[in-house]
Design a protein around this motif. Structure first.
Motif, short mmCIF file in Angstrom:
data_model
loop_
_atom_site.label_atom_id
_atom_site.label_comp_id
_atom_site.label_asym_id
_atom_site.label_seq_id
_atom_site.Cartn_x
_atom_site.Cartn_y
_atom_site.Cartn_z
N GLY A 80 33.87 44.51 38.02
CA GLY A 80 32.73 43.42 37.06
C GLY A 80 31.67 44.10 37.04
N ASN B 130 39.65 49.10 43.23
CA ASN B 130 40.11 48.34 43.82
C ASN B 130 40.29 47.32 44.30
OD1 ASN B 130 38.38 46.96 42.22
ND2 ASN B 130 36.33 47.62 42.71
N GLY C 213 45.62 38.67 35.83
CA GLY C 213 45.16 40.01 35.79
C GLY C 213 45.40 40.85 37.06
N ARG C 214 44.84 42.34 36.42
CA ARG C 214 45.51 43.02 37.75
C ARG C 214 44.88 42.79 39.59
NH1 ARG C 214 42.27 46.65 34.43
NH2 ARG C 214 39.77 45.03 35.70
N ILE C 215 44.62 41.39 39.79
CA ILE C 215 44.04 41.10 41.29
C ILE C 215 44.94 40.27 41.02
CG2 ILE C 215 42.59 40.36 43.18
CD1 ILE C 215 40.29 42.06 42.02
N ASP D 133 46.35 32.04 32.22
CA ASP D 133 45.52 33.25 31.22
C ASP D 133 45.52 33.64 30.17
OD1 ASP D 133 44.66 36.44 33.05
OD2 ASP D 133 44.65 36.01 30.77
N PRO D 134 44.59 33.24 29.63
CA PRO D 134 44.99 33.00 27.81
C PRO D 134 45.59 34.21 26.80
CG PRO D 134 42.67 33.36 28.51
CD PRO D 134 43.23 32.84 29.66
N HIS E 241 40.59 34.42 39.82
CA HIS E 241 40.32 36.05 39.49
C HIS E 241 39.95 36.44 38.32
CE1 HIS E 241 41.54 36.59 43.14
NE2 HIS E 241 42.95 35.60 43.60
N THR E 242 38.79 35.84 37.53
CA THR E 242 38.79 36.43 36.21
C THR E 242 36.78 37.13 36.28
OG1 THR E 242 37.42 33.84 35.78
CG2 THR E 242 39.94 33.88 35.16
N CYS F 296 37.38 35.25 44.88
CA CYS F 296 37.13 36.85 45.74
C CYS F 296 37.21 37.39 44.27
CB CYS F 296 37.86 37.52 46.50
SG CYS F 296 38.09 38.21 47.38
N ARG G 287 33.53 36.65 41.07
CA ARG G 287 32.51 36.41 41.02
C ARG G 287 32.22 34.46 41.71
NH1 ARG G 287 32.67 40.81 41.45
NH2 ARG G 287 31.70 42.55 40.00
N ASP H 242 34.06 34.51 49.52
CA ASP H 242 33.85 36.28 49.32
C ASP H 242 32.45 36.40 48.31
OD1 ASP H 242 33.63 38.83 49.70
OD2 ASP H 242 34.71 39.45 47.95
N HIS I 284 31.13 39.42 50.02
CA HIS I 284 31.12 40.35 48.94
C HIS I 284 31.79 41.46 49.35
CE1 HIS I 284 30.79 41.31 44.29
NE2 HIS I 284 31.73 41.93 44.72
N GLY J 191 34.86 41.72 48.86
CA GLY J 191 36.81 42.15 48.69
C GLY J 191 36.76 44.13 48.04
N ALA J 192 35.88 44.93 48.09
CA ALA J 192 36.42 45.73 47.16
C ALA J 192 35.40 46.87 48.61
CB ALA J 192 35.48 46.22 46.09
N1 LIG Z 1 35.10 40.53 45.21
C1 LIG Z 1 35.45 41.68 45.36
O1 LIG Z 1 34.73 42.80 46.17
C2 LIG Z 1 35.62 41.93 43.79
C3 LIG Z 1 36.02 40.80 42.56
N2 LIG Z 1 36.24 41.56 41.82
C4 LIG Z 1 36.55 40.46 40.84
O2 LIG Z 1 37.29 40.38 40.36
C5 LIG Z 1 37.69 39.84 39.16
C6 LIG Z 1 39.21 40.47 38.59
O3 LIG Z 1 39.25 41.62 38.23
P1 LIG Z 1 40.56 42.43 38.13
O4 LIG Z 1 42.09 41.35 38.38
O5 LIG Z 1 40.73 43.70 38.22
O6 LIG Z 1 40.48 41.88 36.35
P2 LIG Z 1 41.03 42.53 34.82
O7 LIG Z 1 40.46 42.73 34.53
O8 LIG Z 1 42.50 42.95 35.23
O9 LIG Z 1 42.11 40.47 34.78
C7 LIG Z 1 41.01 39.59 34.84
C8 LIG Z 1 41.68 37.99 33.99
O10 LIG Z 1 40.98 36.84 33.71
C9 LIG Z 1 41.57 36.23 32.54
N3 LIG Z 1 40.69 35.95 31.99
C10 LIG Z 1 40.03 36.12 31.12
N4 LIG Z 1 39.11 34.59 30.78
C11 LIG Z 1 39.81 33.81 31.40
C12 LIG Z 1 40.01 32.18 31.27
N5 LIG Z 1 39.03 31.80 30.53
N6 LIG Z 1 40.83 31.93 31.96
C13 LIG Z 1 41.97 32.38 32.39
N7 LIG Z 1 41.29 34.04 32.92
C14 LIG Z 1 40.81 34.38 32.45
C15 LIG Z 1 41.98 37.89 31.14
O11 LIG Z 1 42.65 38.02 30.86
C16 LIG Z 1 42.67 39.25 32.66
O12 LIG Z 1 43.96 39.10 32.32
C17 LIG Z 1 36.86 40.04 38.42
O13 LIG Z 1 35.74 38.80 38.28
C18 LIG Z 1 36.24 41.46 39.30
O14 LIG Z 1 35.39 41.51 39.12
C19 LIG Z 1 37.06 43.03 41.50
C20 LIG Z 1 37.47 43.71 42.17
C21 LIG Z 1 36.66 43.25 44.16
#
Ligand SMILES: NC(=O)C1=CN([C@@H]2O[C@H](COP(=O)(O)OP(=O)(O)OC[C@H]3O[C@@H](n4cnc5c(N)ncnc54)[C@H](O)[C@@H]3O)[C@@H](O)[C@H]2O)C=CC1
Ligand SMILES: O=C(O)C(=O)COP(=O)(O)O
Length: 718
Positions: free
Chosen positions: A228, A251, A303-305, A324-325, A355-356, A383, A385, A409, A432, A434-435
């Motif tokens: 993020g 992560n 997405g990834r997570i 997921d759009p 997970h957005t 987990c 934001r 988280d 916080h 998660g990572a």
């Molecule tokens: N708690 C923690 O320690 C951690 C938190 N995160 C957070 O987890 C979240 C996801 O991370 P990743 O999966 O790596 O990101 P990613 O970019 O792979 O996936 C995010 C997904 O959200 C989708 N998205 C965007 N707008 C949307 C909406 N309006 N409705 C539904 N889906 C939507 C995107 O199309 C994308 O596929 C991020 O906010 C990241 O910051 C990531 C790692 C650790």
């Protein structure tokens, strides 16, 4: 007696003949070896030189970030060439030694077998020494290139202001970057020391706000060891030409596992049950749980997570649905997740996990209205934001029983000032984490350090989130085109004195430029915005000039430092603008930019046409191309240069009304003290001509004489 003497004479003759033959063979061998070694040495020098030049071109991509790089690149060429020559000399010397040893062995062969063995040992030893010398030389060469590349971007000092694994420090230090790690900085302290640094690396704790970015006068890269980037003002960074990069994926697994842990912990009341045991209670009734098997898990953000969570929870027999759009239904069907609209999701979900990123579209995605659409007793996990689930609405849903439990988280405020939510009996909260695993932290630390190194070496832009124009601009093949764009931008700016620029259209001809739209418009804008005019009687409403550029730049959040003076007709080219910030600045100035790929050129020569359009609709066009590695001007306003004008170095561009005597023009230029090296004149079209004078020196005293024989003239360095 006589009969016994005759054979001895014959033996002597044979020996003499052998000796003569051996001498001839030795001479021939030495000559051939020396010639071959010479040729090989020359070829090696040329090949290494070409490789070094290619390396340099890659480095030069980043020249757009700072003008200093040019100087350092020159130093790089000189030093690298020097080392290459040294290496070649060492190799030649060693080869000559080997040749001498071989010759000794040949002679020895004619005399004595023992000497042959000694000779062979000497050869083997010499070869080993040669090998060691070559390896040391190559390692030294690579080290020098790496060091100088890093220095060429000016990435000398990096500050790490959050708890990032030591691996990051080690990698950067081993690439000769000075690293300071200080995780206890207050905002004021950060503001105070940030000007010293070229790079900043953070996790989620440091808030890299606009004021930190403005204060970071030398900042070139901000790295996020994680996913993020919402704690970094990426817009302010873009305006200031600073690249922001994250480490996507490093992560993912840890965050996915943490999410699954929260889901499992929620369904079996692990948090409260554990707390009660710690209080010395044995309460089995109170913490009756429910199975995950057969329940439906909704994943918002596939997405990834999101995907990793789906795959893991399916192992518990959960049905996974999601929204997921940007992910197609077919895509998530491949990993057994049904894509549904949000409205279809709410009533079906037993568990919801988000997970957005936190963006306007996802802020308060779960609120009073959406909670009301869910099944009574839905459980939620965040987990991702803080703020994607509205905290006040969640508290209300927990109180009413609409939500049976929440695993949190992340929080809107970290650390939270108000712990009401975290303390709620049906909430499992982690700070916080998660990572926060050894594996994830090692990965993101390595990733961010290696990405920094790759970026400054011009190898890769992986992880950069705000440098779209640079994406295709790193290749050595596209470098001359980037330079052409900048030069056309500079000339366009100089020649359109009275144009109030509103639109810039870049037309691309030739398949090599098919994907060049982003970096060509950006490079044209870099050239245009960098060039301000000193003869600024008129105030041009939109186009930046000496009068309005500071104001416009300030409005756009850029603090231009004037690195030139008000000295007649000389253009002042500032280095404030680069491929990262130019598109954003153009937008802020109300200049609409567009690029159109026009297919193959009719004459088969790829070219770029820049059309600068004024607010009144008037258009000024320049066309250029790349010949080899050189940039040339083909036409201005439809006036063709029959011999394309070379663009580079000290240049004077002029316009005449009606035809003009080239001898008068060159005479006047020389009177102005310009040492002319070449001059190209366009055809006469619409009663005007344009000309480019290439010069060994700039116009030391201005263009007074030249201005008397042409209608306008400007000196600049291209
Ligand atoms: N708690 C923690 O320690 C951690 C938190 N995160 C957070 O987890 C979240 C996801 O991370 P990743 O999966 O790596 O990101 P990613 O970019 O792979 O996936 C995010 C997904 O959200 C989708 N998205 C965007 N707008 C949307 C909406 N309006 N409705 C539904 N889906 C939507 C995107 O199309 C994308 O596929 C991020 O906010 C990241 O910051 C990531 C790692 C650790
Ligand atoms: O990568 C992310 O998005 C995270 O939220 C992880 O944050 P952290 O690096 O643990 O402060």
């Amino acid at each position: 007696m006589y009969a016994s003497k005759k054979p001895k004479r014959i033996t002597r003759v044979v020996l003499v003949v052998h000796a003569a033959a051996a001498a001839v063979v030795v001479v021939v061998v030495v000559v051939v070896v020396v010639v071959v070694v010479g040729i090989v040495a020359v070829v090696v020098v040329v090949v290494v030189a070409v490789v070094v030049v290619v390396l340099l071109l890659v480095v030069v991509v980043l020249v757009v970030v700072v003008v200093i790089i040019v100087i350092v690149a020159v130093v790089l060429v000189v030093v690298v060439f020097f080392i290459v020559v040294l290496v070649v000399v060492v190799v030649v010397v060693v080869v000559v030694i080997v040749v001498v040893v071989v010759v000794v062995i040949i002679i020895a062969y004619l005399c004595n077998f023992v000497v042959v063995v000694v000779g062979l040992i000497v050869v083997v030893v010499v070869l080993i020494v040669e090998l060691v010398v070559a390896i040391v030389a190559v390692v030294a060469l690579v080290a020098v290139v790496v060091v100088l590349s890093l220095y060429s971007l000016g990435l000398r000092k990096v500050l790490i202001s959050d708890e990032v694994d030591q691996k990051c420090v080690e990698i950067l230090q081993s690439n000769n970057v000075e690293v300071t790690k200080n995780t206890k900085l207050s905002k004021d302290e950060l503001l105070q020391i940030i000007p010293e640094y070229d790079g900043l690396i953070v996790r989620s704790a440091t808030k890299v706000t606009a004021d930190v970015i403005e204060a970071g006068r030398n900042l070139k890269i901000i790295g996020r060891a994680g996913t993020g980037v919402d704690n970094i003002d990426a817009e302010a960074a873009t305006r200031n030409g600073i690249i922001v990069m994250n480490t996507p994926g490093g992560n993912t697994l840890s965050a996915a596992e943490h999410t699954c842990t929260l889901i499992i912990a929620l369904t079996r009341n692990l948090g409260s049950a554990s707390m009660s045991m710690k209080e010395g209670k044995w309460d089995r009734k109170k913490f009756m749980g429910s199975e995950l098997y057969g329940k439906t898990l909704a994943i918002i953000g596939l997405g990834r997570i999101g995907k990793e969570v789906a795959l893991r929870m399916q192992a518990f027999g959960m049905t996974t649905i999601g929204f997921d759009p940007l992910v197609k239904p077919e895509e998530c069907a491949e990993w057994n997740t049904e894509w549904l609209s949000l409205d279809d999701i709410w009533p079906r979900a037993d568990y919801i996990t988000v997970h957005t990123p936190l963006i306007p579209q996802t802020k308060h995605l779960l609120n009073d209205i959406t909670f009301a659409k869910c099944k009574k007793g839905v459980r939620v996990v965040n987990c991702a934001r803080g703020g994607i689930i509205e905290e006040a609405a969640l508290l209300r849903a927990l109180e009413s029983g609409q939500c049976a439990g929440a695993g949190l988280d992340v929080f809107v405020e970290e650390p939270p000032k108000d712990y009401t939510l975290a303390k709620h009996p049906n909430v499992i909260a982690t700070p916080h984490l998660g990572a926060s695993t050894v594996e994830a932290q090692t990965r993101v630390a390595e990733d961010i350090a290696l990405q920094f190194v790759d970026l400054v070496q011009g190898k890769s832009l992986f992880g950069a989130i705000n440098a779209h124009a640079l994406t295709n601009a790193l290749s050595p093949d596209t470098q001359p085109w980037v330079q052409l764009g900048e030069k056309l931008g500079v000339l366009g700016s100089l020649l359109t004195k009275t144009l109030s620029l509103s639109n810039v259209e870049v037309l691309l001809y030739g398949s090599t430029l098919k994907n060049a739209g982003a970096f060509m418009t950006a490079s044209v804008m870099v050239g245009y915005l960098r060039t301000t005019r000193a003869d600024n009687g008129d105030l041009i409403p939109h186009a930046p000039n000496m009068v309005n550029a500071p104001v416009l730049s300030k409005q756009a959040g850029i603090n231009p430092s004037t690195n030139g003076s008000d000295d007649g007709e000389r253009a002042v080219v500032t280095s404030q603008f680069n491929l990262v910030n130019a598109p954003a600045l153009a937008k802020q100035l109300g200049i609409v930019t567009a690029a159109t790929y026009k297919g193959e050129a009719e004459d088969g020569i790829p070219s770029v046409t820049v059309a600068l359009q004024g607010a009144g609709g008037e258009i000024f066009q320049l066309q250029g191309t790349v010949a080899g590695k050189s940039t040339v001007l083909l036409s201005v306003q439809g006036n063709d240069f029959s011999i394309p004008a070379s663009l580079g170095g000290n240049t004077v561009v002029y316009r005449t009304v009606g035809p003009a005597q080239i001898s008068d023009i060159l005479g006047a230029a020389m009177k102005d003290g310009i040492q002319v090296s070449a001059c190209s004149v366009s055809s006469l079209c619409k009663n005007q001509t344009f000309g480019i004078i290439n010069a060994y020196s700039s116009a030391p005293n201005g263009l007074k004489n030249l201005s008397e024989v042409v209608s306008s003239a400007y000196a600049c360095v291209l």
